[in-house]
Design an enzyme around this catalytic site. Structure first.
Site, PDB file in Angstrom:
ATOM      1  N   GLN A 135       0.755  -1.118  -0.357  1.00 18.93           N
ATOM      2  CA  GLN A 135       0.266  -0.339  -0.247  1.00 18.93           C
ATOM      3  C   GLN A 135       1.245   1.567   0.167  1.00 18.93           C
ATOM      4  OE1 GLN A 135      -2.529   0.891   3.607  1.00 18.93           O
ATOM      5  NE2 GLN A 135      -3.865   2.241   2.499  1.00 18.93           N
ATOM      6  N   MET A 264       0.056  -3.137   9.276  1.00 17.59           N
ATOM      7  CA  MET A 264      -0.822  -2.184   7.837  1.00 17.59           C
ATOM      8  C   MET A 264      -1.490  -4.251   7.769  1.00 17.59           C
ATOM      9  SD  MET A 264      -0.663  -1.856   3.944  1.00 17.59           S
ATOM     10  CE  MET A 264      -2.141  -2.310   3.730  1.00 17.59           C
ATOM     11  N   GLU A 290      -6.204  -2.560  13.088  1.00 21.95           N
ATOM     12  CA  GLU A 290      -6.180  -3.096  11.624  1.00 21.95           C
ATOM     13  C   GLU A 290      -7.562  -4.157  11.065  1.00 21.95           C
ATOM     14  OE1 GLU A 290      -4.590  -1.911   9.938  1.00 21.95           O
ATOM     15  OE2 GLU A 290      -3.130  -0.698  10.789  1.00 21.95           O
ATOM     16  N   HIS A 293      -9.929  -3.036  10.034  1.00 20.97           N
ATOM     17  CA  HIS A 293     -10.181  -2.770   8.087  1.00 20.97           C
ATOM     18  C   HIS A 293     -10.393  -4.341   7.330  1.00 20.97           C
ATOM     19  CE1 HIS A 293      -8.272   1.122   7.563  1.00 20.97           C
ATOM     20  NE2 HIS A 293      -6.756   0.828   8.293  1.00 20.97           N
ATOM     21  N   TYR A 375      -7.804   9.699   8.386  1.00 22.92           N
ATOM     22  CA  TYR A 375      -8.803   8.473   9.605  1.00 22.92           C
ATOM     23  C   TYR A 375      -9.356   9.816  10.556  1.00 22.92           C
ATOM     24  CZ  TYR A 375      -3.849   5.770   8.440  1.00 22.92           C
ATOM     25  OH  TYR A 375      -3.370   5.334   7.838  1.00 22.92           O
TER      26      TYR A 375
HETATM   27  N1  BES Z   1      -3.538   0.955   6.178  1.00 23.85           N
HETATM   28  C1  BES Z   1      -2.854   1.667   6.830  1.00 23.85           C
HETATM   29  C2  BES Z   1      -1.213   2.246   6.358  1.00 23.85           C
HETATM   30  C3  BES Z   1      -0.495   2.478   5.387  1.00 23.85           C
HETATM   31  C4  BES Z   1      -2.032   3.648   5.350  1.00 23.85           C
HETATM   32  C5  BES Z   1       0.161   2.077   4.590  1.00 23.85           C
HETATM   33  C6  BES Z   1      -1.598   4.191   3.796  1.00 23.85           C
HETATM   34  C7  BES Z   1      -0.125   2.976   3.356  1.00 23.85           C
HETATM   35  C8  BES Z   1      -0.428   3.969   2.761  1.00 23.85           C
HETATM   36  C9  BES Z   1      -2.801   0.506   8.379  1.00 23.85           C
HETATM   37  O1  BES Z   1      -4.016   0.683   8.749  1.00 23.85           O
HETATM   38  C10 BES Z   1      -2.704   2.174   9.533  1.00 23.85           C
HETATM   39  O2  BES Z   1      -3.761   2.922   9.276  1.00 23.85           O
HETATM   40  N2  BES Z   1      -1.625   1.651   9.994  1.00 23.85           N
HETATM   41  C11 BES Z   1      -1.941   3.217  11.391  1.00 23.85           C
HETATM   42  C12 BES Z   1      -1.953   2.553  12.631  1.00 23.85           C
HETATM   43  C13 BES Z   1      -3.067   3.154  12.864  1.00 23.85           C
HETATM   44  C14 BES Z   1      -3.259   2.748  14.535  1.00 23.85           C
HETATM   45  C15 BES Z   1      -3.182   4.228  12.794  1.00 23.85           C
HETATM   46  C16 BES Z   1       0.074   3.435  11.453  1.00 23.85           C
HETATM   47  O3  BES Z   1       1.228   2.579  10.269  1.00 23.85           O
HETATM   48  O4  BES Z   1      -0.019   4.165  12.082  1.00 23.85           O
HETATM   49 ZN    ZN Z   2      -5.927   2.097   9.151  1.00 17.78          ZN
END
Ligand code: BES
Ligand code: ZN
Length: 599
Positions: A135, A264, A290, A293, A375
């Site tokens: 991603q 992820m 996660e 998702h 977010y």
């Molecule tokens: N899907 C995302 C990570 C991501 C977003 C990768 C956009 C590449 C592009 C993952 O679900 C995510 O949001 N991770 C967050 C943690 C979350 C608890 C807010 C992170 O990595 O900080």
């Molecule tokens: Zn996310």
């Protein structure tokens, strides 16, 4: 009955693919992992679906791939051409199918395979390691593919690795090493390319529940099993809220420290940072995120990256609903408050257009967009709707939405039409009543955003006041504080807080040696913005150590951004980056570089 408009395949500015002519319907991947050459070589076999009956070319995305041969199923060569390299999209691979239903591409990854991080034993707990991060548009750097979230298909794979190492994917996984290093995988549900993932390392498995478990290097696997003990209860809470978990198993994989994200959501196998292993289960809400998702994102998927709030905003909302079920409303209120604070801090740094929910990332690297707006503004929007129409009505809609649109993509316009006809109108609520346009197509946070009172944070505010009024750190009332309360304390302390107060805090509470990444980041940000860091060698060491030890991109950029705000700090940031960058994942390295270049 209202019929929502979901285009067959959305036009995606971040892909060369033309799925409205021919779409990939299935992928079989056969790859060999060569650690010495740091290269994957393999064969991708695509089954094609003709969306337009007379279509004859299939277009794939590639990034720095060496294309060795393109044939049909019988091995007859097919004409094909690689387009010019685009600095954001890479090169298109256009194949004349000659009516074939199957095309076979032999390829090898290049030196700039941005999805891959190859780790030496010194960067792990002892063995070589490889992992992918696809991603948003990095899948094309390790698999030729229609690299748009609008296209989804099942896949299976054969992966050949050095014997002794275990390979796992976002698919049905082995739990034991094979003698010959050959592994087979199947992902029977259709998934978009950004959810195809692979990791190879010295991995062990521990079960957590009947349909969940954790993979990690031997040195951390037992700690991981302890930390993530709530996984099965989280799954049950999620299912009570929004319907059955549709992916069979839910396992976690703990990556080495350079993993660039907190987590992820690779289907069936969430990848997580080892920084979650805080030893007190205080950071497991990332697992709830996660896991969420598995509905918002993996079942119903943003059609393009401009719609990413439909993945991430829904997931933060869903995550905090799971948190509330497991840990209560008081705990969740702290998380919501921290989210809002972080959003406000980001909003102050963004161009106006990047603060809308509906983004415009065309002609840009999708990773150069806002970090938190999709977010936190997205989840605030849903909290606002919930407040207006009631939780019951919104929950009923969401459960039905995940079911009805399962394994399909969703764009912002279609979602808003559904929201109007199925949630707002039945509740007698018009667009203007909720400021719909202002939320989705306007800047910042509209005035009808909900607030989240928190007694726990009120208590912190009182201690912050006492501290600034001269109370010694040791005399503060901090008994039983959660890490989120410490983060709040460090964020509310002003930039002009006296250095003697910060010295007293660090001496008393040991922030510079703090291992909880949330608390550590908040402390380092405070020490840097107050310029306390320049008079305290142990804090400067803590900054350098932090930036060297972890690879979580968002947290790295937070600390680097604080440094980059002053000339002295910018020099220090560049000096640290020069040595630390080699250990960062390509996406984290690029993110920090982009930020330092702009400073
Ligand atoms: N899907 C995302 C990570 C991501 C977003 C990768 C956009 C590449 C592009 C993952 O679900 C995510 O949001 N991770 C967050 C943690 C979350 C608890 C807010 C992170 O990595 O900080
Ligand atoms: Zn996310």
């Amino acid at each position: 009955m209202y019929a929502p408009r979901v285009a067959e395949f959305a036009d995606d500015p971040h892909s060369h693919a033309r799925p409205n002519e021919i779409a990939v319907g299935h992928l079989h991947l056969d790859v060999t992992v060569d650690f010495d050459e740091q290269r994957l070589t393999g064969r991708a076999t695509f089954r094609l679906d003709r969306t337009a009956a007379d279509a004859d070319v299939v277009v794939l995305d590639t990034w720095d791939l060496e294309i060795r041969a393109v044939t049909d199923a019988a091995g007859a060569a097919l004409d094909h051409v690689l387009g010019d390299h685009d600095p954001i999209l890479g090169r298109s691979l256009t194949i004349e199918t000659g009516g074939a239903d199957t095309v076979v591409v032999d390829y090898a990854t290049g030196g700039d395979a941005r999805a891959l991080q190859w780790l030496e034993p010194a960067q792990t707990t002892g063995e070589r390691f490889l992992f992918t991060q696809s991603q948003p548009i990095l899948a094309r750097s390790w698999i030729p593919c229609q690299d748009t979230p609008a296209v989804r298909h099942p896949y299976d794979a054969t992966v050949r690795v050095p014997p002794g190492l275990l390979a796992v994917m976002s698919a049905e996984n082995p739990t034991e090493r094979s003698a010959d290093g050959v592994y087979s995988f199947a992902m029977p549900q259709p998934v978009p390319s950004y959810l195809v993932a692979l990791a190879v390392g010295d991995l062990e498995f521990r079960p957590l529940g009947p349909r969940s478990g954790v993979y990690a290097e031997p040195a951390v696997v037992d700690a991981a099993a302890w930390e993530f003990a709530d996984t099965e209860p989280m799954m049950e809470a999620a299912e009570r809220l929004y319907g059955p978990y549709r992916w069979g198993r839910y396992d976690l994989l703990v990556l080495p420290p350079s993993f660039p994200y907190g987590g992820m959501e690779n289907p069936r196998l969430t990848f997580v940072t080892p920084t979650l292993l805080a030893g007190d289960r205080s950071l497991v809400t990332v697992v709830a995120h996660e896991l969420a998702h598995s509905w918002s994102g993996n079942l119903v998927t943003n059609a393009t990256w401009d719609d990413i709030w439909l993945n991430e905003g829904f997931t933060v909302y869903f995550e905090t609903r799971i948190d509330e079920e497991l840990y209560g409303a008081d705990y969740t209120a702290m998380l919501l408050r921290l989210g809002r604070q972080a959003l406000e801090a980001e909003l102050a740094t963004l161009a106006e257009r990047d603060t809308w929910l509906s983004l415009d990332l065309a002609h840009r690297d999708p990773e150069s967009g806002p970090d938190l707006v999709p977010y936190e503004k997205g989840s605030l929007f849903l909290r606002m709707i919930e407040q207006v129409v009631g939780r019951e009505r919104l929950d009923a809609f969401l459960a039905d939405y995940f079911d009805r649109f399962a394994f399909r993509s969703m764009d912002t316009v279609t979602f808003l039409a559904l929201l109007r006809t199925e949630v707002l109108e039945p509740a007698g609520v018009g667009d203007a009543d909720v400021q719909l346009e202002a939320w989705v197509y306007g800047p910042g946070v509209p005035a009808n955003a909900p607030e989240f009172p928190s007694d726990a944070f009120d208590r912190v505010d009182r201690q912050a006041d006492a501290l600034l009024a001269g109370t010694a750190a040791a005399d503060l009332d901090t008994a039983g504080w959660a890490p989120q309360q410490w983060v709040h304390l460090l964020r509310v302390l002003p930039t002009d807080a006296p250095h003697a107060v910060l010295a007293d805090l660090d001496r008393t509470f040991g922030f510079s040696a703090q291992r909880n990444i949330e608390v550590a980041t908040a402390w380092l940000e405070l020490a840097i913005r107050s310029e306390y860091v320049w008079g305290a060698a142990e804090v400067d060491d803590a900054v350098a150590g932090f930036l060297d030890r972890h690879g979580r991109s968002l947290y790295l950029r937070r600390v680097y951004a604080k440094l980059a705000a002053t000339p002295r700090g910018l020099d220090r940031a560049r000096e640290i980056f020069a040595t630390a960058a080699a250990g960062y994942h390509p996406v984290a390295r690029a993110g920090v570089a982009r930020m330092l270049d702009a400073a």
